[in-house]
Design a protein around this motif. Structure first.
Motif, short mmCIF file in Angstrom:
data_model
loop_
_atom_site.label_atom_id
_atom_site.label_comp_id
_atom_site.label_asym_id
_atom_site.label_seq_id
_atom_site.Cartn_x
_atom_site.Cartn_y
_atom_site.Cartn_z
N ASP A 188 0.85 -1.20 0.00
CA ASP A 188 0.00 0.00 0.00
C ASP A 188 0.89 1.25 0.00
O ASP A 188 0.93 2.00 0.97
N PRO A 189 1.60 1.49 -1.10
CA PRO A 189 2.56 2.62 -1.11
C PRO A 189 1.89 3.98 -0.94
O PRO A 189 2.55 4.93 -0.53
N LEU A 190 0.61 4.08 -1.23
CA LEU A 190 -0.06 5.38 -1.10
C LEU A 190 -0.62 5.60 0.31
O LEU A 190 -1.19 6.64 0.60
N GLU A 191 -0.44 4.62 1.18
CA GLU A 191 -0.85 4.71 2.59
C GLU A 191 -2.33 5.05 2.73
O GLU A 191 -2.71 6.02 3.37
N MET A 192 -3.15 4.22 2.14
CA MET A 192 -4.59 4.45 2.14
C MET A 192 -5.33 3.57 3.15
O MET A 192 -6.50 3.78 3.40
N ARG A 193 -4.64 2.58 3.71
CA ARG A 193 -5.34 1.70 4.64
C ARG A 193 -4.38 1.19 5.71
O ARG A 193 -3.39 0.54 5.40
N SER A 194 -4.70 1.51 6.95
CA SER A 194 -3.87 1.00 8.04
C SER A 194 -4.24 -0.45 8.30
O SER A 194 -5.43 -0.80 8.34
N VAL A 195 -3.23 -1.28 8.52
CA VAL A 195 -3.49 -2.71 8.76
C VAL A 195 -3.29 -3.07 10.24
O VAL A 195 -3.09 -4.23 10.57
N HIS A 196 -3.38 -2.05 11.11
CA HIS A 196 -3.12 -2.33 12.53
C HIS A 196 -4.11 -3.34 13.11
O HIS A 196 -3.80 -4.04 14.06
N ASP A 197 -5.33 -3.41 12.54
CA ASP A 197 -6.32 -4.34 13.10
C ASP A 197 -6.53 -5.57 12.21
O ASP A 197 -7.48 -6.31 12.37
N ASP A 198 -5.60 -5.77 11.30
CA ASP A 198 -5.66 -6.94 10.42
C ASP A 198 -4.89 -8.08 11.10
O ASP A 198 -3.70 -7.95 11.37
N ALA A 199 -5.60 -9.18 11.38
CA ALA A 199 -4.99 -10.27 12.17
C ALA A 199 -3.69 -10.77 11.54
O ALA A 199 -2.76 -11.14 12.26
N SER A 200 -3.61 -10.75 10.22
CA SER A 200 -2.41 -11.29 9.60
C SER A 200 -1.18 -10.38 9.84
O SER A 200 -0.06 -10.77 9.56
N TYR A 201 -1.43 -9.18 10.35
CA TYR A 201 -0.30 -8.28 10.65
C TYR A 201 -0.02 -8.19 12.16
O TYR A 201 0.76 -7.36 12.58
N ALA A 202 -0.68 -9.04 12.94
CA ALA A 202 -0.57 -8.90 14.41
C ALA A 202 0.87 -9.00 14.90
O ALA A 202 1.31 -8.18 15.72
N SER A 203 1.61 -9.94 14.40
CA SER A 203 2.97 -10.09 14.93
C SER A 203 3.86 -8.96 14.42
O SER A 203 4.77 -8.50 15.11
N LEU A 204 3.60 -8.51 13.20
CA LEU A 204 4.36 -7.36 12.69
C LEU A 204 4.07 -6.12 13.55
O LEU A 204 4.98 -5.36 13.91
N LEU A 205 2.80 -5.93 13.88
CA LEU A 205 2.42 -4.79 14.72
C LEU A 205 3.22 -4.83 16.02
O LEU A 205 3.77 -3.82 16.47
N ASP A 206 3.30 -6.00 16.58
CA ASP A 206 4.05 -6.20 17.81
C ASP A 206 5.52 -5.81 17.65
O ASP A 206 6.08 -5.08 18.47
N SER A 207 6.12 -6.33 16.60
CA SER A 207 7.56 -6.06 16.45
C SER A 207 7.81 -4.60 16.09
O SER A 207 8.82 -4.02 16.49
N MET A 208 6.90 -3.99 15.36
CA MET A 208 7.07 -2.56 15.06
C MET A 208 6.93 -1.71 16.33
O MET A 208 7.64 -0.72 16.51
N LYS A 209 6.01 -2.12 17.21
CA LYS A 209 5.88 -1.38 18.48
C LYS A 209 7.16 -1.52 19.29
O LYS A 209 7.66 -0.56 19.86
N GLN A 210 7.69 -2.72 19.31
CA GLN A 210 8.96 -2.93 20.04
C GLN A 210 10.07 -2.04 19.47
O GLN A 210 10.83 -1.44 20.20
N GLU A 211 10.12 -2.01 18.15
CA GLU A 211 11.16 -1.20 17.49
C GLU A 211 10.96 0.29 17.82
O GLU A 211 11.92 1.03 18.07
N PHE A 212 9.71 0.70 17.83
CA PHE A 212 9.37 2.10 18.16
C PHE A 212 9.87 2.44 19.58
O PHE A 212 10.56 3.45 19.77
N PHE A 213 9.57 1.57 20.53
CA PHE A 213 10.00 1.87 21.90
C PHE A 213 11.52 1.71 22.07
O PHE A 213 12.13 2.43 22.84
N ARG A 214 12.10 0.82 21.29
CA ARG A 214 13.57 0.71 21.33
C ARG A 214 14.20 2.02 20.84
O ARG A 214 15.11 2.56 21.46
#
Ligand code: SGN
Ligand code: CA
Length: 525
Positions: A486-512
């Motif tokens: 989604d290069p145009l950033e039209m849809r957030s996938v934060h609540d898409d189950a298939s992205y759950a573990s990515l969401l987790d690791s991105m949050k970790q990276e953010f806090f790191r």
């Protein structure tokens, strides 16, 4: 000639020779740095970046730099707004560390370490000319001449080194270039130079040099796919923005349709700011302006008055008006690059000068329906960074590492052979310029702190090569973007189950990253 005269002459000659040998022997041959900087110049309006406007709006002089040097394909800011980006460049630190977190508030704290002071103390002849926008008087520069605040396009005022102000007839971009050239002429050439030539253009209100009016009249300007973004599927704060071409583009100020031209035709809001740039012009300049805009505005008003223009047609008309002025304003910036490169060529300086073209952040050219910047979305998060350094940067190189404006100060220092203080948060780009394989960061931190201008909320985030996570404390939302899908950033996938573990690791990276950069707690909303 008496024998005494002869002895005197000989003594003078010998003395002259000693001086000559001493000066050439110890001549400081470190590279010069020419930093050409503009305001709000999006990479989509630089043809070297091969974006959607490359065909219709070439920037031949920036492209020359790109051909002879490097285009950094993934270059970003840490806080997409003017003063903070500049403070970061001067300090090599994110906003929370240098204290200049937003344009409003007190000025830049000049008591802190800056790269300008270090370059000056390290034997460079230093100057800044043009837009400064840090409120407090420049320090660390042997010469400076800057605009008060945002500055003006036509017949601008410059603050003089003695603190007085002086108005110059002409166009801001041309005057800034001319003053930069004048300084190069008069500089102390026994030292290498560090020159920051900083344009006001193409910042709002996108006012071109009069010679460039009409440059894009016959060009079909492609529309961004997201011009009619409905702001769904992302943070609820998006819809509250006040930077839309549709709802916020000012009729006189931005679209250049003055009240006194409209007769009985009533245009929809907004219409708040008047025409400060037009008011500054001389009568002769106004004539050129009116000869260009007058007939076009009449034609538009006649059409609008028929009542047959749809809402979408009106937005499209404003978009075209916006782009024609913005791209015309860029033209003089590109010419400035050409003039400065020619100066280096003509004076044998090209070989030993690192030239950088950059801008304080990106800008929306109709993407998401917007003008302005601030959001962590790609168009305003990205900064152009094009650099030429013969013998170090391979021509036509295209480094793709994630770089950020915290990296500029350490780069300048390494080029100058000066020590990089530990407190600097960025990393020198010299090894990337040399094309070396180095261990490089794989994520960037972002923090935007303004208090609601253009109704953009404070937000914070992290970007990797493929993903972006944004946190909006005001609504306690997280948005996650898959930039490949989604290069145009039209849809957030934060609540898409298939992205759950990515969401987790991105949050970790953010806090790191927040811990790594020693970021303060989120401001109270
Ligand atoms: C002004 C502009 C805004 C712009 C900010 C910040 N309004 O306030 O549109 O976002 O500057 O720009 S204007 O009425 O003055 O044009 S910045 O580049 O200096 O940060
Ligand atoms: Ca800016």
């Amino acid at each position: 000639m008496s024998s005494l005269d002869r002895i005197n002459r000989r003594l003078f000659f010998v003395f002259g020779l000693i001086v000559a040998v001493a000066t050439t022997g110890f001549a400081d041959e470190r590279p010069n740095i020419l930093f050409i900087f503009s305001d709000d110049h999006a990479i989509n309006a630089i043809s070297a970046y091969e974006g959607p406007l490359t065909e219709v709006a070439p920037t031949p002089n920036i492209d020359r730099l790109a051909k002879e040097g490097a285009v950094f394909l993934n270059s970003f800011c840490g806080n997409s707004i003017c003063g903070p980006s500049r403070a970061t460049i001067l300090t090599g630190k994110h906003s929370h560390k240098n204290g200049f977190m937003r344009n409003t508030g007190k000025g830049f704290d000049q008591s802190q370490w800056t790269v300008a002071k270090a370059m000056q103390a390290g034997g460079y002849n230093t100057a800044v000319i043009g837009k400064w926008h840090l409120k407090t008087t420049p320090l660390g520069f042997d010469h400076w001449e800057v605009f008060p605040g945002q500055g003006s396009y036509y017949n601008p005022v410059f603050i003089q080194p003695d603190g007085s102000t002086k108005r110059f007839e002409g166009y801001a971009t041309d005057l800034t270039t001319q003053k930069a050239v004048n300084w190069l002429e008069q500089r102390d050439s026994s030292k290498p130079f560090f020159l920051m030539c900083q344009h006001k253009a193409p910042h709002r209100t996108f006012a071109p040099a009069l010679r460039h009016l009409g440059s894009f009249d016959d060009v079909v300007i492609p529309e961004p796919e997201t011009l009619f973004d409905d702001y769904k599927y992302r943070s609820q704060t998006l819809a509250g923005n006040e930077m839309e071409i549709d709802r916020h583009f000012d009729w006189a100020y931005d679209a250049k349709v003055r009240k006194d031209e409209r007769g009985d035709v009533k245009l929809p809001a907004p219409d708040r700011y008047g025409t400060p740039e037009y008011n500054r012009m001389t009568d002769k300049q106004k004539q050129v302006w009116d000869a260009h805009f007058g007939p076009k505005n009449q034609e538009f008003l006649d059409r609008f008055a028929t009542g047959e223009m749809t809402h979408q047609e009106l937005v499209r008309w404003k978009y075209r008006r916006y782009m024609r002025n913005y791209l015309s304003t860029v033209k003089a910036v590109d010419e400035s690059v050409g003039t400065l490169l020619k100066y280096l060529d003509d004076h044998g300086l090209a070989e030993n000068t690192l030239v950088i073209y950059s801008s304080d952040q990106g800008f929306y050219l109709g993407e998401h329906g917007w003008y302005d910047k601030r959001w962590m979305f790609e168009e305003s998060f990205r900064m152009p960074f094009v650099a030429r350094w013969p013998g170090v940067i391979q021509p036509e190189s295209r480094p793709s590492q994630l770089i950020q404006n915290i990296d500029y100060a350490p780069t300048f220092l390494e080029v100058a052979g000066l020590n990089v203080p530990d407190e600097i948060q960025g990393q020198s780009l010299v090894s990337l310029m040399e094309g070396k394989e180095v261990d490089w960061r794989d994520s960037l931190y972002y923090a935007y702190y303004e208090l609601g201008e253009h109704a953009v909320p404070q937000h914070f985030g992290v970007r990797t090569m493929q993903h972006k996570l944004i946190h909006f404390p005001v609504s306690n939302e997280w948005n996650l973007f898959d930039l490949e899908a989604d290069p145009l950033e039209m849809r957030s996938v934060h609540d898409d189950a298939s992205y759950a573990s990515l969401l987790d690791s991105m949050k970790q990276e953010f806090f790191r990253l927040r811990a790594h950069y020693d970021a303060p707690p989120f401001p109270k909303q």
